[in-house]
Design a protein around this motif. Structure first.
Motif, PDB file in Angstrom:
ATOM      1  N   GLU A  73      10.640  61.932 -18.987  1.00 41.68           N
ATOM      2  CA  GLU A  73      11.532  61.062 -19.766  1.00 41.68           C
ATOM      3  C   GLU A  73      12.844  60.897 -19.002  1.00 41.68           C
ATOM      4  OE1 GLU A  73      12.387  58.354 -22.479  1.00 41.68           O
ATOM      5  OE2 GLU A  73      10.444  59.307 -22.219  1.00 41.68           O
ATOM      6  N   TRP A  74      12.733  60.115 -17.902  1.00 39.76           N
ATOM      7  CA  TRP A  74      13.860  59.844 -17.006  1.00 39.76           C
ATOM      8  C   TRP A  74      13.996  58.330 -16.786  1.00 39.76           C
ATOM      9  CZ3 TRP A  74      12.014  63.389 -12.386  1.00 39.76           C
ATOM     10  CH2 TRP A  74      11.975  64.734 -12.799  1.00 39.76           C
ATOM     11  N   PRO A  75      14.163  57.522 -17.808  1.00 36.92           N
ATOM     12  CA  PRO A  75      14.266  56.074 -17.581  1.00 36.92           C
ATOM     13  C   PRO A  75      15.537  55.698 -16.836  1.00 36.92           C
ATOM     14  CG  PRO A  75      14.794  56.605 -19.852  1.00 36.92           C
ATOM     15  CD  PRO A  75      14.303  57.884 -19.233  1.00 36.92           C
ATOM     16  N   PHE A  76      15.457  54.600 -16.064  1.00 40.42           N
ATOM     17  CA  PHE A  76      16.573  54.126 -15.260  1.00 40.42           C
ATOM     18  C   PHE A  76      16.950  52.696 -15.645  1.00 40.42           C
ATOM     19  CE2 PHE A  76      15.544  57.664 -12.579  1.00 40.42           C
ATOM     20  CZ  PHE A  76      16.639  57.902 -11.757  1.00 40.42           C
ATOM     21  N   VAL A  77      18.250  52.442 -15.753  1.00 40.05           N
ATOM     22  CA  VAL A  77      18.773  51.087 -15.881  1.00 40.05           C
ATOM     23  C   VAL A  77      18.970  50.523 -14.478  1.00 40.05           C
ATOM     24  CG1 VAL A  77      20.705  49.648 -16.645  1.00 40.05           C
ATOM     25  CG2 VAL A  77      19.947  51.577 -18.061  1.00 40.05           C
ATOM     26  N   ILE A  78      18.397  49.345 -14.220  1.00 42.42           N
ATOM     27  CA  ILE A  78      18.526  48.693 -12.921  1.00 42.42           C
ATOM     28  C   ILE A  78      19.424  47.461 -13.073  1.00 42.42           C
ATOM     29  CG2 ILE A  78      17.302  47.569 -11.031  1.00 42.42           C
ATOM     30  CD1 ILE A  78      14.837  49.177 -11.797  1.00 42.42           C
ATOM     31  N   PRO A  79      20.508  47.362 -12.324  1.00 38.82           N
ATOM     32  CA  PRO A  79      21.379  46.180 -12.412  1.00 38.82           C
ATOM     33  C   PRO A  79      20.648  44.895 -12.048  1.00 38.82           C
ATOM     34  CG  PRO A  79      22.548  47.992 -11.371  1.00 38.82           C
ATOM     35  CD  PRO A  79      21.108  48.412 -11.477  1.00 38.82           C
ATOM     36  N   THR A  80      20.937  43.828 -12.788  1.00 37.03           N
ATOM     37  CA  THR A  80      20.274  42.540 -12.594  1.00 37.03           C
ATOM     38  C   THR A  80      21.255  41.405 -12.848  1.00 37.03           C
ATOM     39  OG1 THR A  80      19.629  42.339 -14.926  1.00 37.03           O
ATOM     40  CG2 THR A  80      18.078  43.466 -13.471  1.00 37.03           C
ATOM     41  N   THR A  81      20.799  40.196 -12.566  1.00 32.18           N
ATOM     42  CA  THR A  81      21.477  39.009 -13.082  1.00 32.18           C
ATOM     43  C   THR A  81      21.033  38.797 -14.532  1.00 32.18           C
ATOM     44  OG1 THR A  81      19.692  37.514 -12.436  1.00 32.18           O
ATOM     45  CG2 THR A  81      21.400  37.965 -10.786  1.00 32.18           C
ATOM     46  N   LYS A  82      21.698  37.906 -15.232  1.00 30.56           N
ATOM     47  CA  LYS A  82      21.292  37.605 -16.605  1.00 30.56           C
ATOM     48  C   LYS A  82      19.892  37.005 -16.635  1.00 30.56           C
ATOM     49  CE  LYS A  82      25.944  37.068 -18.501  1.00 30.56           C
ATOM     50  NZ  LYS A  82      26.901  36.180 -19.211  1.00 30.56           N
ATOM     51  N   GLU A  83      19.588  36.169 -15.645  1.00 30.72           N
ATOM     52  CA  GLU A  83      18.263  35.552 -15.582  1.00 30.72           C
ATOM     53  C   GLU A  83      17.177  36.599 -15.329  1.00 30.72           C
ATOM     54  OE1 GLU A  83      15.780  32.155 -13.057  1.00 30.72           O
ATOM     55  OE2 GLU A  83      17.919  32.455 -12.689  1.00 30.72           O
ATOM     56  N   GLU A  84      17.447  37.543 -14.419  1.00 27.80           N
ATOM     57  CA  GLU A  84      16.481  38.608 -14.150  1.00 27.80           C
ATOM     58  C   GLU A  84      16.279  39.492 -15.360  1.00 27.80           C
ATOM     59  OE1 GLU A  84      17.014  39.439  -9.364  1.00 27.80           O
ATOM     60  OE2 GLU A  84      18.464  40.298 -10.772  1.00 27.80           O
ATOM     61  N   ASN A  85      17.347  39.717 -16.102  1.00 29.03           N
ATOM     62  CA  ASN A  85      17.223  40.541 -17.299  1.00 29.03           C
ATOM     63  C   ASN A  85      16.292  39.888 -18.312  1.00 29.03           C
ATOM     64  OD1 ASN A  85      17.975  42.838 -18.946  1.00 29.03           O
ATOM     65  ND2 ASN A  85      19.160  41.393 -20.181  1.00 29.03           N
ATOM     66  N   LEU A  86      16.305  38.575 -18.358  1.00 28.31           N
ATOM     67  CA  LEU A  86      15.442  37.840 -19.281  1.00 28.31           C
ATOM     68  C   LEU A  86      14.020  37.704 -18.753  1.00 28.31           C
ATOM     69  CD1 LEU A  86      17.835  34.960 -20.424  1.00 28.31           C
ATOM     70  CD2 LEU A  86      17.039  36.878 -21.813  1.00 28.31           C
ATOM     71  N   ASN A  87      13.889  37.407 -17.465  1.00 29.91           N
ATOM     72  CA  ASN A  87      12.592  36.998 -16.920  1.00 29.91           C
ATOM     73  C   ASN A  87      11.948  38.003 -15.976  1.00 29.91           C
ATOM     74  OD1 ASN A  87      12.836  34.462 -18.264  1.00 29.91           O
ATOM     75  ND2 ASN A  87      14.211  33.768 -16.623  1.00 29.91           N
ATOM     76  N   GLY A  88      12.665  39.061 -15.629  1.00 24.43           N
ATOM     77  CA  GLY A  88      12.098  40.067 -14.744  1.00 24.43           C
ATOM     78  C   GLY A  88      12.642  39.988 -13.331  1.00 24.43           C
ATOM     79  N   ILE A  89      12.486  41.077 -12.584  1.00 19.02           N
ATOM     80  CA  ILE A  89      12.954  41.168 -11.203  1.00 19.02           C
ATOM     81  C   ILE A  89      11.816  40.772 -10.268  1.00 19.02           C
ATOM     82  CG2 ILE A  89      13.730  42.742  -9.386  1.00 19.02           C
ATOM     83  CD1 ILE A  89      15.121  44.395 -11.566  1.00 19.02           C
ATOM     84  N   SER A  90      12.045  39.751  -9.455  1.00 19.92           N
ATOM     85  CA  SER A  90      11.037  39.325  -8.485  1.00 19.92           C
ATOM     86  C   SER A  90      11.422  39.699  -7.057  1.00 19.92           C
ATOM     87  CB  SER A  90      10.814  37.811  -8.569  1.00 19.92           C
ATOM     88  OG  SER A  90      12.022  37.105  -8.340  1.00 19.92           O
ATOM     89  N   ASP A  91      12.718  39.865  -6.802  1.00 21.55           N
ATOM     90  CA  ASP A  91      13.197  40.188  -5.459  1.00 21.55           C
ATOM     91  C   ASP A  91      13.620  41.656  -5.421  1.00 21.55           C
ATOM     92  OD1 ASP A  91      14.317  40.395  -2.968  1.00 21.55           O
ATOM     93  OD2 ASP A  91      15.665  38.687  -3.184  1.00 21.55           O
ATOM     94  N   THR A  92      12.772  42.510  -4.875  1.00 21.79           N
ATOM     95  CA  THR A  92      13.106  43.935  -4.796  1.00 21.79           C
ATOM     96  C   THR A  92      13.688  44.315  -3.439  1.00 21.79           C
ATOM     97  OG1 THR A  92      10.814  44.423  -4.165  1.00 21.79           O
ATOM     98  CG2 THR A  92      11.379  44.618  -6.508  1.00 21.79           C
TER      99      THR A  92
END
Length: 291
Positions: free
Chosen positions: A178-197
């Motif tokens: 139980e070690w979840p991580f918050v990953i910084p994103t743009t607002k669009e990525e927060n809505l639609n997911g991260i495609s560029d890692t």
């Protein structure tokens, strides 16, 4: 959307610790993603991505405050640490009158706590940590908080986790802890997911919900450009710790403070042939936590 994670650390109350704030800010401000706003405020960010992590030193209680644009206002308490959503916690500072003695090895001085039975027993002061790593820190990889089910009941933790997941890109740790991580994103990525890692998104923010720490911990994962052998030489036992399964990733040390019922921990990253970005692995193997 989660915009800020504010880590507020109580200013030192004891004379022996009076240089804590100055040394802390000096130690990590050499990091490429760390920006000194004032003598008592640091900002750690990945470009324009959100959330931004802020570290403030005030003569108030120690707290971690999650700030977003929702209408939710709530606070929880784990030992000497307040964990809040959109609430400015105003508890009185509490100082620990910890007695310790100074020991010495071939690297320098370290501390042994002699008046309390709870963990940890061997630590470094901020000055002793600075003596080992001054000018060597190139990045803050992530920050985080550790707290136990004994201090925050499961339903309260689940509320906190689900709220953060609704306001940010929260990923599960792939190996099941139980070690979840918050990953910084743009607002669009927060809505639609991260495609560029390929984007460096440090600092991440970690929540650790575990029985391992009876006292809540604020953790700072910092990365020097040093090999595993070099870091282990600077942080030998008994104050240097390697957690099982993470021996090739980090070396841990607790830092002595006079904050009551809160521990401060530094995880020192070890240079390797791989990148220090582990978030693509978490996204692929752990996946986003959906509330």
């Amino acid at each position: 959307m989660l915009t800020n994670i504010n880590i507020r650390i109580q200013e030192p109350q004891q004379d022996w610790n009076k240089d804590f704030v100055n040394i802390f800010t000096s130690l990590i401000s050499s990091g490429k993603n760390v920006f000194k706003i004032s003598d008592k405020e640091l900002e750690i960010k990945a470009g324009s991505l959100l959330p931004v992590t802020q570290i403030n030193f005030e003569n108030k209680s120690t707290a971690v405050i999650f700030k977003d644009d929702s209408a939710v206002v709530r606070s929880l308490r784990a030992g000497g640490l307040s964990i809040a959503i959109n609430e400015d916690v105003l508890d009185k500072p509490a100082s620990s009158l910890t007695e310790f003695k100074i020991l010495k090895d071939e690297i320098g001085e370290y501390c042994e706590v002699v008046t309390r039975s709870n963990e940890p027993r061997y630590l470094l002061t901020m000055k002793q940590l600075w003596d080992r790593f001054q000018g060597k820190i190139i990045e803050v990889n992530h920050t985080g908080i550790n707290f136990s089910p004994a201090s925050i009941p499961l339903p309260d933790y689940q509320f906190l986790k689900k709220h953060i997941a609704g306001e940010s890109f929260l990923v599960n740790y792939p190996t099941g802890e139980e070690w979840p991580f918050v990953i910084p994103t743009t607002k669009e990525e927060n809505l639609n997911g991260i495609s560029d890692t390929s984007i460096i998104r440090h600092p991440l923010f970690e929540l650790v919900y575990s029985d391992y720490n009876s006292i809540p911990v604020i953790q700072f994962d910092i990365r020097p450009d040093l090999t595993k052998e070099e870091v282990l030489r600077l942080l030998p036992e008994p104050y240097g710790i390697s957690f099982e399964g993470l021996e090739d990733s980090i070396r841990t040390v607790y830092v002595l403070s006079d904050i009551k019922d809160v521990n401060i921990r530094f995880d020192i990253g070890l240079r390797s042939t791989s990148t220090n970005s582990f978030y693509p692995w978490m996204i692929k193997e752990g996946g986003r936590f959906i509330k």
